[in-house]
Write a protein that holds these residues in place. Structure first.
Motif, short mmCIF file in Angstrom:
data_model
loop_
_atom_site.label_atom_id
_atom_site.label_comp_id
_atom_site.label_asym_id
_atom_site.label_seq_id
_atom_site.Cartn_x
_atom_site.Cartn_y
_atom_site.Cartn_z
N TYR A 36 -24.92 -6.97 25.01
CA TYR A 36 -24.12 -7.62 23.97
C TYR A 36 -22.72 -7.04 23.96
O TYR A 36 -22.44 -6.03 24.60
CB TYR A 36 -24.76 -7.40 22.59
CG TYR A 36 -24.75 -5.95 22.16
CD1 TYR A 36 -25.75 -5.08 22.55
CD2 TYR A 36 -23.68 -5.45 21.41
CE1 TYR A 36 -25.71 -3.75 22.20
CE2 TYR A 36 -23.64 -4.11 21.05
CZ TYR A 36 -24.66 -3.27 21.46
OH TYR A 36 -24.61 -1.94 21.12
N ALA A 64 -19.94 -5.49 21.31
CA ALA A 64 -19.75 -4.97 19.94
C ALA A 64 -18.47 -5.56 19.35
O ALA A 64 -17.58 -5.99 20.09
CB ALA A 64 -19.68 -3.45 19.98
N GLY A 82 -19.29 1.28 14.37
CA GLY A 82 -20.11 1.48 15.57
C GLY A 82 -20.75 2.86 15.54
O GLY A 82 -20.17 3.82 15.02
N LYS A 115 -25.56 11.25 16.44
CA LYS A 115 -26.29 10.28 17.25
C LYS A 115 -26.92 11.03 18.42
O LYS A 115 -26.22 11.42 19.35
CB LYS A 115 -25.36 9.16 17.74
CG LYS A 115 -26.12 8.04 18.44
CD LYS A 115 -25.24 6.85 18.79
CE LYS A 115 -26.07 5.76 19.46
NZ LYS A 115 -25.26 4.60 19.85
N1 ASP Z 1 -21.13 0.74 21.33
C1 ASP Z 1 -21.45 0.45 19.94
C2 ASP Z 1 -20.33 1.01 19.09
O1 ASP Z 1 -20.33 2.19 18.82
C3 ASP Z 1 -22.75 1.05 19.58
C4 ASP Z 1 -23.19 0.83 18.15
O2 ASP Z 1 -22.47 0.41 17.29
O3 ASP Z 1 -24.39 1.10 17.90
O4 ASP Z 1 -19.45 0.29 18.68
#
Ligand code: ASP
Length: 356
Positions: free
Chosen positions: A37, A39, A103, A183
Motif C-alpha cells: 500500500y 501511506a 505513521g 516500534k
Molecule cells: N510507513 C508507514 C508510516 O510510518 C507505517 C505506518 O504508518 O504504520 O507512515
C-alpha cells in the motif's frame, strides 16, 4: 460527533491533526494484499467521517492536515510545524484535547519531540495530546485505524480520575506515555506499544499511573522548538563487528554537531572507533551512547568510563536520543545567545530528558 459548523471560541472541542501514515494509507488490492500500500493518501477529514457515527453526538471536533506523508520521510521542518501548532492550540480555553494521526515508523521520534517541547504545557493545562496510527491501510478489510482513532479521541476527551494532562499514545486499546513509544515489531497490530509501559484504556492501572506521574515529575521544563531549518545536525552510528573509524571521521569532516552511538550491549562501541571518537569530542561534537539492543537503559560510565563530553542515553532508544540531543543542543545555543549568569550546557538539558 456533531459535524455541523460551530464557533471554536465558544464550544469545547477536540482538535485532530493529520500527519499521514498507514492509518491514511490505501492498498490497490486490499483483499489480496493489504500490506502492499501507499501511506498518506486519505485526508484527516475523511478518516474522521468514517468514525463519526460511533462518536458521542455532542462531541465537537475540528481537524487540520499538517502533512500527509509516509512517516519514514518525517522531516525536522514538519516536526517544527507540528510542535508550534500543538503549543498554540493547547492554549485555547475551549480546546479539550488534541489527537494526532501519524505513521508508526517514526512515531516514537514525534512522541519524544512533543513530550520534550510541549509536555509540561499539556500537563499544566490538564489537557491530553494523543498520538495514534495504524498498521493496516485504511481500506484493508480488518483496518485497525478506525478503532485506534476512536480510542484516541476517547482518551483525549474523557476525564479519567487522577490522570494528568500530558502527551500520550493509543494503540490496540492500550495507552502509554508518548515518550515510551517504541516500534519493536515490523507488522503486529500493537507494534508501537509492544514493549512500552502501558495500561488498558478502560481500566487504568494504578502502577502505570504512578509511573506516568513519576516520569513527568522527573522531566525538565519544555525545551524550545528549533526553527524549521535550524535543527542541529546529529547522526546515528551503529557499532558492529568490523566497525571502522573512517565513518566517524567522515561525519566529523562533514560538520555534524552531535553523534548518537547505537552501541552494542550496554552502549559500548568497537575500539576501532576510539581514536576518531576522541577526535570528535576534542572538536566539540556532542556524543551520546545508546544501545542497539532495543531494550534496557544505558548508564553513565558503564561498561567503561565515559570521556568528558559523552553522555549516556538512559532509557532513550537511539532515534529518541537523537531528537533529545538535537533539542538539548538547540536549547544550549539559545541560552548562550540570551546571555545572563546561568547558561546551561547541552549536557544539563539532555540529562533532564534521559531518564533511567
Ligand atoms: N510507513 C508507514 C508510516 O510510518 C507505517 C505506518 O504508518 O504504520 O507512515
Amino acid at each position: 460527533m456533531n459535524s455541523s459548523p460551530f464557533n471554536v471560541e465558544q464550544f469545547p472541542h477536540i482538535l485532530v491533526l493529520g500527519m499521514g501514515g498507514t492509518i491514511a494509507g490505501l492498498a490497490p488490492s486490499p483483499e489480496a494484499n493489504p500490506l502492499l500500500y501507499q501511506a498518506g493518501q486519505v485526508g484527516v477529514e475523511d478518516l474522521l467521517s468514517q468514525v463519526t457515527k460511533v462518536l458521542p453526538q455532542d462531541l465537537k471536533i475540528i481537524s487540520k492536515q499538517v502533512a500527509n506523508i509516509n512517516s519514514s520521510n518525517l522531516s525536522e521542518a514538519v516536526l517544527t510545524e507540528l510542535g508550534k501548532l500543538v503549543n498554540h492550540y493547547l492554549k485555547s480555553s475551549t480546546l479539550i484535547g488534541i489527537v494526532i494521526t501519524h505513521g508508526t515508523d517514526t512515531i516514537e521520534e514525534t512522541g519524544l519531540f512533543l513530550q520534550t517541547t510541549c509536555g509540561r504545557a499539556a500537563e499544566k493545562l490538564g489537557k491530553r495530546v494523543v498520538l495514534t496510527g495504524a498498521m493496516l491501510p485504511s481500506n484493508a478489510p480488518r483496518a485497525d485505524g478506525p478503532a485506534n482513532l476512536i480510542a484516541a479521541i476517547h482518551w483525549a476527551s474523557t476525564s479519567v480520575d487522577n490522570c494528568p494532562g500530558g502527551i500520550f499514545a493509543v494503540f490496540a486499546d492500550k495507552v502509554c506515555m508518548a515518550r515510551d513509544l517504541a516500534k519493536r515489531h515490523s507488522s503486529t497490530l500493537n507494534a508501537p506499544l509492544q514493549d512500552s509501559p502501558s495500561s488498558a484504556i478502560g481500566l487504568i492501572n494504578p502502577s502505570w499511573l504512578s509511573d506516568v506521574k513519576a516520569k513527568q515529575a522527573a522531566l525538565g521544563d519544555d525545551l524550545p522548538i528549533p526553527e524549521a531549518l535550524h535543527w542541529p545536525w546529529v547522526e546515528i552510528l551503529t557499532s558492529h563487528a568490523g566497525a571502522r573509524g573512517e565513518i566517524v571521521m567522515q561525519c566529523l569532516g562533514a560538520g555534524v554537531s552531535g553523534l548518537v552511538i547505537a552501541g552494542t550491549g550496554q552502549g559500548g562501541f568497537n575500539s576501532a572507533w576510539q581514536e576518531s571518537i576522541d577526535k570528535a569530542i576534542a572538536a566539540g561534537v556532542a556524543i551520546v551512547r545508546a544501545t542497539r539492543t532495543g531494550a534496557g537503559s544505558v548508564r553513565p560510565n558503564i561498561p567503561e568510563n565515559d570521556p568528558v563530553g559523552c553522555m549516556a542515553a538512559g532509557s532513550l532508544s537511539a532515534p529518541k536520543a537523537r531528537i533529545a540531543l538535537q533539542l538539548a543542543l538547540n536549547a544550549a545555543k539559545e541560552s548562550k545567545v540570551k546571555g545572563g549568569p546561568q547558561q546551561p550546557s547541552w549536557q544539563d538539558y539532555f540529562a533532564k530528558q534521559a531518564l533511567f
